[in-house]
Design a protein around this motif. Sequence first.
Motif, short mmCIF file in Angstrom:
data_model
loop_
_atom_site.label_atom_id
_atom_site.label_comp_id
_atom_site.label_asym_id
_atom_site.label_seq_id
_atom_site.Cartn_x
_atom_site.Cartn_y
_atom_site.Cartn_z
N LYS A 64 0.83 -1.19 0.00
CA LYS A 64 0.00 0.00 0.00
C LYS A 64 0.87 1.25 0.00
O LYS A 64 1.84 1.33 0.74
CB LYS A 64 -0.91 0.02 1.23
CG LYS A 64 -1.97 -1.06 1.23
CD LYS A 64 -2.85 -0.92 2.45
CE LYS A 64 -3.92 -2.00 2.46
NZ LYS A 64 -4.80 -1.87 3.63
N PRO A 65 0.53 2.24 -0.82
CA PRO A 65 1.31 3.48 -0.82
C PRO A 65 1.12 4.26 0.47
O PRO A 65 0.11 4.12 1.15
CB PRO A 65 0.75 4.24 -2.03
CG PRO A 65 -0.66 3.73 -2.16
CD PRO A 65 -0.59 2.28 -1.76
N ALA A 66 2.10 5.08 0.80
CA ALA A 66 1.98 5.95 1.96
C ALA A 66 0.98 7.05 1.66
O ALA A 66 0.55 7.24 0.52
CB ALA A 66 3.35 6.54 2.29
N LEU A 67 0.60 7.80 2.68
CA LEU A 67 -0.35 8.89 2.49
C LEU A 67 0.25 9.94 1.55
O LEU A 67 1.42 10.30 1.66
CB LEU A 67 -0.68 9.55 3.83
CG LEU A 67 -1.40 8.69 4.87
CD1 LEU A 67 -1.73 9.55 6.08
CD2 LEU A 67 -2.66 8.06 4.31
N THR A 68 -0.58 10.44 0.65
CA THR A 68 -0.15 11.51 -0.24
C THR A 68 -0.16 12.83 0.52
O THR A 68 -0.70 12.93 1.63
CB THR A 68 -1.09 11.62 -1.45
OG1 THR A 68 -2.39 12.01 -0.98
CG2 THR A 68 -1.20 10.29 -2.19
N THR A 69 0.41 13.86 -0.09
CA THR A 69 0.41 15.18 0.53
C THR A 69 -1.01 15.66 0.78
O THR A 69 -1.33 16.21 1.85
CB THR A 69 1.14 16.19 -0.37
OG1 THR A 69 2.49 15.75 -0.56
CG2 THR A 69 1.14 17.58 0.26
N ARG A 70 -1.91 15.45 -0.18
CA ARG A 70 -3.31 15.86 -0.02
C ARG A 70 -3.98 15.08 1.11
O ARG A 70 -4.73 15.65 1.91
CB ARG A 70 -4.07 15.65 -1.33
CG ARG A 70 -5.56 15.95 -1.24
CD ARG A 70 -5.81 17.42 -0.94
NE ARG A 70 -5.84 18.22 -2.14
CZ ARG A 70 -5.89 19.54 -2.17
NH1 ARG A 70 -5.88 20.21 -1.03
NH2 ARG A 70 -5.92 20.20 -3.30
N GLU A 71 -3.71 13.79 1.19
CA GLU A 71 -4.31 12.98 2.25
C GLU A 71 -3.83 13.42 3.63
O GLU A 71 -4.61 13.46 4.58
CB GLU A 71 -4.00 11.50 2.01
CG GLU A 71 -4.78 10.90 0.85
CD GLU A 71 -4.28 9.55 0.41
OE1 GLU A 71 -4.97 8.89 -0.38
OE2 GLU A 71 -3.18 9.15 0.84
N LYS A 72 -2.56 13.77 3.73
CA LYS A 72 -2.04 14.27 5.01
C LYS A 72 -2.71 15.59 5.38
O LYS A 72 -3.01 15.85 6.55
CB LYS A 72 -0.53 14.45 4.93
CG LYS A 72 0.25 13.14 4.87
CD LYS A 72 1.75 13.39 4.77
CE LYS A 72 2.52 12.08 4.72
NZ LYS A 72 3.98 12.31 4.61
N GLU A 73 -2.95 16.42 4.38
CA GLU A 73 -3.61 17.71 4.60
C GLU A 73 -5.02 17.49 5.13
O GLU A 73 -5.45 18.14 6.10
CB GLU A 73 -3.64 18.48 3.28
CG GLU A 73 -3.95 19.95 3.40
CD GLU A 73 -3.75 20.67 2.08
OE1 GLU A 73 -3.69 21.91 2.09
OE2 GLU A 73 -3.67 20.00 1.02
#
Length: 211
Positions: free
Chosen positions: A148-157
Amino acid sequence: MEPYRLVLADDHGLFREGLRRILEESPDLKVVGEASDGRELLDLLKGLTPDLILLDISMPNVRGIDAIPEIKKIRPSAKILILTTFSEKAFVYESIAMGANGYFLKRDAGPDLYSAIEDIRRGKIYVPRYFSEQLGLDWEDVRRAVQKPALTTREKEILSLVAEGKSNKEIAELLFISVFTVKRHRTNIMDKLNLKSTSELVKYAIQKGYI
């Protein structure tokens, strides 16, 4: 056989000192460097080629878990064993998903640590058996997390805004996106972190320093 080269990264000097003593009791292991924060570690790795980095999950100046992608860029072949006091399931999943090769609780430092290092040396992902059982994990769960990919910048936001108590509508207005898009991002975040409720999401965000 050449000793397995280790770097210790932890912001507590006494813990590093004790850990070094434990590790160097084995002739097969050699500590070649130490760092007290994430930035120091990344700078250190520019001049060292360790086989394994024992990495505290929450160091200052670049958190340990956030340093994983940078470590992989600088030293792609280096393996990473997360050292932590956190026993929450989300931390295990995120650490492995970010590229760590193992997850180890500091309270177990001793003989079990040798087992963890040996497993990683052989190409396995290490999570203590009792820990996996406690958290409802098995090897397949862990290996799926790796994919699974790590959280994207938008998801962290969005994670930060959810933790601040913002509604989907408020987040959509702040980020100039649709409510549907916010909901989709939230679903992706919950799936990646294996969280089941908003309260778990908020707890995770607080513990990880997103707010």
